[in-house]
Motif scaffolding. Structure first.
Motif, short mmCIF file in Angstrom:
data_model
loop_
_atom_site.label_atom_id
_atom_site.label_comp_id
_atom_site.label_asym_id
_atom_site.label_seq_id
_atom_site.Cartn_x
_atom_site.Cartn_y
_atom_site.Cartn_z
N LEU A 104 0.87 -1.17 0.00
CA LEU A 104 0.00 0.00 0.00
C LEU A 104 0.92 1.22 0.00
N ASP A 105 0.44 2.31 -0.59
CA ASP A 105 1.24 3.54 -0.58
C ASP A 105 1.46 4.00 0.87
N THR A 108 -1.60 5.41 2.32
CA THR A 108 -2.81 4.55 2.33
C THR A 108 -2.85 3.80 3.66
N TYR A 135 -11.30 -1.49 -1.43
CA TYR A 135 -10.85 -0.23 -0.83
C TYR A 135 -12.04 0.69 -0.61
N HIS A 189 0.18 2.82 -7.48
CA HIS A 189 -0.75 3.95 -7.32
C HIS A 189 -2.02 3.77 -8.16
N GLN A 190 -2.47 2.54 -8.35
CA GLN A 190 -3.48 2.29 -9.37
C GLN A 190 -4.77 3.10 -9.18
N ILE A 191 -5.31 3.07 -7.96
CA ILE A 191 -6.61 3.74 -7.77
C ILE A 191 -6.46 5.25 -7.95
N LYS A 192 -5.37 5.79 -7.39
CA LYS A 192 -5.16 7.24 -7.53
C LYS A 192 -5.02 7.61 -9.01
N LEU A 205 -7.44 6.96 1.35
CA LEU A 205 -7.63 5.62 0.78
C LEU A 205 -7.36 4.56 1.84
N1 URA Z 1 -4.14 2.13 -5.20
C1 URA Z 1 -3.43 3.22 -4.87
O1 URA Z 1 -3.44 4.21 -5.57
N2 URA Z 1 -2.71 3.18 -3.74
C2 URA Z 1 -2.68 2.11 -2.91
O2 URA Z 1 -2.01 2.16 -1.87
C3 URA Z 1 -3.43 0.99 -3.28
C4 URA Z 1 -4.15 1.02 -4.43
#
Ligand code: URA
Length: 236
Positions: A104-105, A108, A135, A189-192, A205
């Motif tokens: 995780l970042d 996060t 998440y 950083h996938q979700i961001k 997050l």
């Molecule tokens: N996606 C993100 O951008 N950050 C994370 O830590 C996990 C998933």
């Protein structure tokens, strides 16, 4: 687990009999933390000490921990500058070779699985297995039904990387809005990055589930506990 006779620990791995272990010791082929041990009755701690017999490391018992990661620590075993999730594991749960299964970042929070079982970690992380990671996020910039459709369709990131279809649920409107995201892969950083591509910004997050296992909400940030066998089955 505590200390036990070295011949008992090595023989329990099933590769050598007790008398073979005595022979290995006599020949200087057993080391504990790099020191040759000639006395098979000497005691060591399988979880804490690095025991090697005839060139093969003797494995410690596997352990699986659920941590509620706080913000500000990195998902690593060791880091020269930063505090890591493994640094937060209390003495009683510490084992040799612990590492976080997935990253995780730093900012996060939430569910990090920490283990010393490389095979199990591989199964959770393997893109072929599609173990879902869930998440919750606070997202500024007005995510809406169009954002939900873009996630579901499988979008391209800013550098052209294609994402698998992901589930986005709008939980509470507002700015920031509260959303749930389910991913079956884990790019940097996938979700961001997914939200940024759609003109939105993640401001908070938290990972809440790995597979079907939810983070224990009684764990305060920075706390961890062992995952029970029946809980482990829910992960895969
Ligand atoms: N996606 C993100 O951008 N950050 C994370 O830590 C996990 C998933």
């Amino acid at each position: 687990m505590g200390k036990e006779r070295i011949d008992k620990i090595i023989a329990a791995q099933g590769r050598h009999s007790r008398s073979q272990v005595r022979e290995l010791c006599r020949k200087g082929l057993v080391t504990v933390n790099g020191r040759v041990v000639k006395d098979p009755g000497e005691k060591a701690d399988q979880e804490q000490d690095e025991i090697v017999a005839a060139g093969e490391p003797v494995a410690g018992a596997t352990i699986y921990l659920m941590m509620n990661k706080p913000a500000g620590v990195v998902s690593a075993s060791r880091d020269p500058r930063e505090k890591t999730v493994v640094d937060l594991v209390p003495e009683g749960l510490r084992r040799r070779g612990l590492f976080p299964a997935g990253r995780l970042d730093k900012d996060t929070v939430g569910f990090v699985l920490i283990t010393n079982d490389g095979q199990f970690a591989h199964r959770i992380l393997s893109p072929k297995r599609h173990v879902p990671k869930t998440y919750e996020a606070l997202v500024a910039g007005g995510p809406d039904e169009e954002t939900v459709r873009a996630f579901a369709a499988g979008m391209a990131l800013e550098d052209g990387t294609l994402c698998r279809p992901a589930e986005l649920t709008l939980l509470r409107p507002g700015d920031p809005a509260l959303v749930r995201v389910v991913l079956r892969e884990g790019m940097y950083h996938q979700i961001k990055r997914m939200f940024l591509c759609l003109g939105c910004e993640v401001v908070w997050l938290k990972r809440t589930h790995i597979g079907g296992l939810a983070l224990d909400d009684t764990l305060a940030p920075g706390e961890c506990r062992e995952i029970l066998t029946k809980e482990k089955e829910k992960i895969l």
